[in-house]
Design an enzyme around this catalytic site. Structure first.
Site, PDB file in Angstrom:
ATOM      1  N   GLU A 101     -10.453  57.879 -49.432  1.00 10.48           N
ATOM      2  CA  GLU A 101     -12.169  56.842 -49.116  1.00 10.48           C
ATOM      3  C   GLU A 101     -11.829  56.601 -47.595  1.00 10.48           C
ATOM      4  OE1 GLU A 101     -10.096  55.930 -51.417  1.00 10.48           O
ATOM      5  OE2 GLU A 101     -10.572  54.818 -53.033  1.00 10.48           O
ATOM      6  N   CYS A 142      -8.683  50.572 -53.874  1.00  9.66           N
ATOM      7  CA  CYS A 142      -7.301  49.802 -53.978  1.00  9.66           C
ATOM      8  C   CYS A 142      -7.743  48.523 -53.015  1.00  9.66           C
ATOM      9  CB  CYS A 142      -6.217  50.161 -53.466  1.00  9.66           C
ATOM     10  SG  CYS A 142      -6.172  50.371 -51.650  1.00  9.66           S
TER      11      CYS A 142
END
Length: 163
Positions: A67, A95
């Site tokens: 990401e 996360c």
């Protein structure tokens, strides 16, 4: 967070197509010894802006999550940190670090495949986008190609635990 049942069929197929792309990136990362997570960012017109897969091991960089790398690449393409009207597709629920970067980059939509029961910061362990610390309202669609995303990760972890 929107439900899969709230999507029209055409939107669902588009989301599935981009998640398949992210799954292929994840497969490549897995074959190189990385946890198989892939991410792509597309603009409002459906143009691919960025793609990435985990590179933590290869780069020895704790922030080299798919990401983060995709966000950095999209920022360069747009020549801006601001990714409004863009969608991030990622095979695994982000996360806390990645959720923060997603929020701060002002992505409009996050689409992810499998929930992350240990560190998921979108809905599974915590919900950063909807928390009081979020300065941006992120739309989220979870569960696109969920079975394929989860199986890819489980197969990779099973293989690496046994070898």
């Amino acid at each position: 967070m929107r439900s899969l049942f709230q999507l029209d069929y055409e939107s669902y197929l588009i989301h599935c197509g981009w998640m398949e792309y992210a799954l292929r990136l994840a497969q490549t990362a897995g074959s190189l010894g990385e946890i198989p997570v892939g991410a792509v960012i597309v603009d409002a017109q459906g143009n691919l802006l960025a793609e990435a897969a985990n590179r933590k091991e290869r780069e020895q960089d704790a922030t080299a999550h798919a990401e983060i790398l995709a966000i950095r690449a999209a920022n360069k393409v747009k020549q801006s940190w601001y990714l409004k009207n863009c969608t991030l597709y990622v095979t695994l629920e982000p996360c806390p670090m990645c959720a923060g970067a997603i929020i701060h980059s002002r992505l409009s939509l996050l689409v992810y495949g499998a929930d992350e029961p240990k560190t998921g910061a979108i809905r599974t362990v915590t919900n950063l986008p909807d928390s009081s610390c979020s300065n941006h309202r992120l739309q989220v669609i979870a569960g696109i190609k969920e079975t394929s995303c989860r199986q890819q990760l489980q197969t990779w972890f099973s293989h690496h635990r046994n070898s």
